[in-house]
Scaffold this motif. Sequence first.
Motif, PDB file in Angstrom:
ATOM      1  N   ALA A 136       0.834  -1.200   0.000  1.00 55.49           N
ATOM      2  CA  ALA A 136       0.000   0.000   0.000  1.00 55.49           C
ATOM      3  C   ALA A 136       0.870   1.253   0.000  1.00 55.49           C
ATOM      4  N   ASP A 137       0.318   2.314  -0.530  1.00 58.59           N
ATOM      5  CA  ASP A 137       1.021   3.599  -0.581  1.00 58.59           C
ATOM      6  C   ASP A 137       0.695   4.386   0.689  1.00 58.59           C
ATOM      7  N   ARG A 197       1.875  -4.203   3.829  1.00 60.95           N
ATOM      8  CA  ARG A 197       1.921  -5.254   2.818  1.00 60.95           C
ATOM      9  C   ARG A 197       0.682  -6.145   2.902  1.00 60.95           C
ATOM     10  N   SER A 198      -0.022  -6.219   1.791  1.00 61.22           N
ATOM     11  CA  SER A 198      -1.074  -7.218   1.608  1.00 61.22           C
ATOM     12  C   SER A 198      -0.468  -8.366   0.816  1.00 61.22           C
ATOM     13  N   ASP A 205      -4.667  -9.536   4.817  1.00 62.33           N
ATOM     14  CA  ASP A 205      -4.640  -8.107   5.168  1.00 62.33           C
ATOM     15  C   ASP A 205      -4.995  -7.212   3.985  1.00 62.33           C
ATOM     16  N   PRO A 206      -6.251  -6.746   3.935  1.00 60.28           N
ATOM     17  CA  PRO A 206      -6.667  -5.851   2.852  1.00 60.28           C
ATOM     18  C   PRO A 206      -5.899  -4.539   2.817  1.00 60.28           C
ATOM     19  N   ASP A 240      -4.476   0.224   9.352  1.00 54.81           N
ATOM     20  CA  ASP A 240      -3.648   0.098   8.154  1.00 54.81           C
ATOM     21  C   ASP A 240      -3.683  -1.319   7.584  1.00 54.81           C
ATOM     22  N   HIS A 241      -4.280  -2.256   8.329  1.00 51.34           N
ATOM     23  CA  HIS A 241      -4.471  -3.631   7.847  1.00 51.34           C
ATOM     24  C   HIS A 241      -5.926  -3.938   7.514  1.00 51.34           C
TER      25      HIS A 241
END
Length: 260
Positions: free
Chosen positions: A9-10, A21-22, A37-38, A66-67
């Motif tokens: 993710a940014d 990180r997903s 983790d979306p 954030d997850h």
Amino acid sequence: MPHVTVVRADNPGPMTLDGTRSYVLRGPGSSSCVVVDPGPDDERHLATLAGSGPVELVLVTHRHADHTAGSVRLRALTGAPVRAADPEHCHGGEPLRGGEAIDAAGLRVDVLATPGHTADSVSFVATAPGRSGPSEAVVLTGDTVLGQGTTVIAEPDGSLRDYLASLDLLGRVADGRVGLPGHGPAIDDLGVAVRAYRANRLERLAQVREALAALRHAPDDPSAADAVVAHVYADVDPSVRRAARQSVVAQLAYLADEPA
């Protein structure tokens, strides 16, 4: 070994490193996948995850936004159930249970209850069926073990005692296996990282004991946390000073419960 795609993710920052990180996992030959983790509620990030599908299942390592913030939207995009240890973060799926084994997307995913960072933290051991040996599985650790740096024992329900027990549990499955953390790069040998994490925690705990003695504070003294942070974490960047304080609070709670 499962096929793994990392979608970062940014959302870089002091607590998220270069971004959450997903992970997209699938067994050999599987047309569907599992997302772990979306991540944040970021349309571009979630569209990338949905485009990796069809998504059969979404798993969550712990409750932090954030997850999890993208969970509802990812379910809307894919129809996949979202499962987490905390029922509040389940959407169309049942809560996860430690010791549970899940079959999805050509994989066996074993759920490990690894509280400590948060009370609801879990880790996943993903294995392709019919394979054996430690190198044939990957371990997804969320924020329990990071790719760099150390983990915060987060308020209000983080627990150092639980965290040390969780490291012991991970240590029993980690040797020779790749670790896939929620932040930072993949870990070549998770067993090595887990032992280093445990040693670091015990070293910090010894420093806190010494600081309490030098400052003449008891662990349950209301002013102890700020005094210990200033004494032990003086060299910590101000951007992560609040996180350091959370870990100190957890260390003091651990010491306060020690037998006299």
